[in-house]
Write an enzyme that holds these catalytic residues in place. Structure first.
Site, PDB file in Angstrom:
ATOM      1  N   ASP A  63      11.879  -9.714  -1.651  1.00 21.17           N
ATOM      2  CA  ASP A  63      11.927  -8.255  -1.696  1.00 21.17           C
ATOM      3  C   ASP A  63      11.893  -7.724  -0.274  1.00 21.17           C
ATOM      4  O   ASP A  63      10.835  -7.596   0.340  1.00 21.17           O
ATOM      5  CB  ASP A  63      10.749  -7.698  -2.510  1.00 21.17           C
ATOM      6  CG  ASP A  63      10.845  -6.187  -2.701  1.00 21.17           C
ATOM      7  OD1 ASP A  63      11.621  -5.543  -1.963  1.00 21.17           O
ATOM      8  OD2 ASP A  63      10.152  -5.658  -3.583  1.00 21.17           O
ATOM      9  N   HIS A 107       7.850  -1.823   2.815  1.00 25.55           N
ATOM     10  CA  HIS A 107       6.688  -2.707   2.894  1.00 25.55           C
ATOM     11  C   HIS A 107       6.499  -3.330   4.280  1.00 25.55           C
ATOM     12  O   HIS A 107       5.610  -4.167   4.444  1.00 25.55           O
ATOM     13  CB  HIS A 107       6.827  -3.811   1.843  1.00 25.55           C
ATOM     14  CG  HIS A 107       7.098  -3.272   0.471  1.00 25.55           C
ATOM     15  ND1 HIS A 107       6.185  -2.505  -0.212  1.00 25.55           N
ATOM     16  CD2 HIS A 107       8.189  -3.368  -0.331  1.00 25.55           C
ATOM     17  CE1 HIS A 107       6.691  -2.161  -1.385  1.00 25.55           C
ATOM     18  NE2 HIS A 107       7.901  -2.664  -1.471  1.00 25.55           N
ATOM     19  N   ILE A 115       3.332   0.114   2.472  1.00 21.73           N
ATOM     20  CA  ILE A 115       2.494  -0.189   1.316  1.00 21.73           C
ATOM     21  C   ILE A 115       2.772  -1.610   0.839  1.00 21.73           C
ATOM     22  O   ILE A 115       3.809  -2.202   1.153  1.00 21.73           O
ATOM     23  CB  ILE A 115       2.733   0.812   0.169  1.00 21.73           C
ATOM     24  CG1 ILE A 115       4.187   0.708  -0.349  1.00 21.73           C
ATOM     25  CG2 ILE A 115       2.421   2.229   0.621  1.00 21.73           C
ATOM     26  CD1 ILE A 115       4.470   1.569  -1.571  1.00 21.73           C
ATOM     27  N   GLY A 119       4.292  -3.704  -5.282  1.00 25.85           N
ATOM     28  CA  GLY A 119       3.622  -3.673  -6.583  1.00 25.85           C
ATOM     29  C   GLY A 119       3.571  -5.037  -7.229  1.00 25.85           C
ATOM     30  O   GLY A 119       2.562  -5.412  -7.841  1.00 25.85           O
TER      31      GLY A 119
END
Length: 284
Positions: free
Chosen positions: A187, A192, A207, A210
């Site tokens: 990803d 991120h 962040i 998830g």
């Protein structure tokens, strides 16, 4: 119309070949924070090739994963990816994932739900090898501004937590560099990793993925309630309820019921702000 539900649901599935070996699994486990302490026998099950077993949430990145974004290019779906959020994730295991494997991935739009001001696209990926089905994965994709096409609203997956105190509470610290390591499993979203991109998206800093919180939570359940036995996991689902930043700590509350564990995940440093909700691990 950006979403043509009939066309999307009728489209032919997308087929692909995926493969993985122990290096992919070790990298994924390290991205979840495995290996602390490095010589702990319980952690070596995730990091040492001679003792390796596979955490079932590896299904979300196997073959460099990301079938989610490819699925959003399906016929009948023309949307702005800036309006896309990963709303939820579920996996169903048909048997334990092997340490080395090659398999066929079949991806399709399984459902489309009309939430009024938004749409939910359910992207289903079924993976099988020469010995038969391995897993089925559903990504629930929330698309802002694309509702109102006249579809069904869809089911509610809300899980009511018991009123009693949790049976276990575990805390898992997220290393400062953990998102940088986790993204190597496939990803590459700059949200991120890139502080400038994160600010454009409305965040003070990058962040955590998830799906990294998702994997960390399953590891905590396996390591504690399931005695470290990954083969006991039958299914695992969650709703992404909020964000967490590298450097923060996940508080993982678990309630044991026959054949399943209910889980709530929050961010310790932000007054237990929700991270994962409606989270269930089904097990043998």
């Amino acid at each position: 119309m950006p979403i043509d539900a009939a066309k999307a649901l009728a489209a032919d599935p997308r087929l692909g070949e995926i493969g993985w070996d122990h290096k992919d699994i070790q990298l994924y486990h390290l991205g979840l924070g495995a290996g602390r302490p490095a010589t702990d026998p319980d952690e070596l099950r995730y990091t040492l090739e001679s003792k390796l077993h596979v955490l079932p949430s590896f299904a979300t990145v196997a073959g460099a994963g990301m079938a989610m974004m490819g699925g959003l290019a399906a016929p009948g779906i023309e949307i702005n990816l800036a309006n896309v959020l990963h709303g939820g994730q579920s996996i169903e295991l048909h048997r334990p994932i092997p340490v080395k494997g090659s398999a066929t991935s079949t991806a399709r739009v399984a459902a489309l739900y009309d939430k009024g001001k938004a749409a939910v696209v359910v992207l289903r990926t079924e993976v099988a090898d020469a010995d038969g089905p391995l897993w089925t994965s559903d990504a629930q994709i929330f698309v802002r501004g694309e509702g109102g096409f006249g579809g069904e609203r869809g089911p509610s997956a809300k899980e009511e937590l018991p009123e009693r105190a949790p049976d276990r509470v575990e805390e898992r610290h997220i290393r400062e560099e953990q998102a940088l390591l986790y993204r190597l499993s496939g990803d590459w979203n700059p949200l991120h990793a890139d502080p400038e991109f994160a600010k454009l998206a409305g965040f003070d800093r990058p962040i955590l993925h998830g799906l990294c919180s998702y994997g960390m939570t399953l590891k905590a359940v396996v390591d504690t309630v399931l005695g470290g036995d990954v083969s006991r996991v039958r299914a695992y689902r969650t709703r992404f309820a909020g964000i967490v930043f590298p450097g923060e700590t996940l508080r993982i509350r678990m309630w044991q019921e026959p054949g399943r564990v209910l889980v709530s995940v929050t961010a310790v440093e932000r007054d237990d702000a929700p991270v994962l909700a409606d989270t269930v691990v089904e097990h043998a």
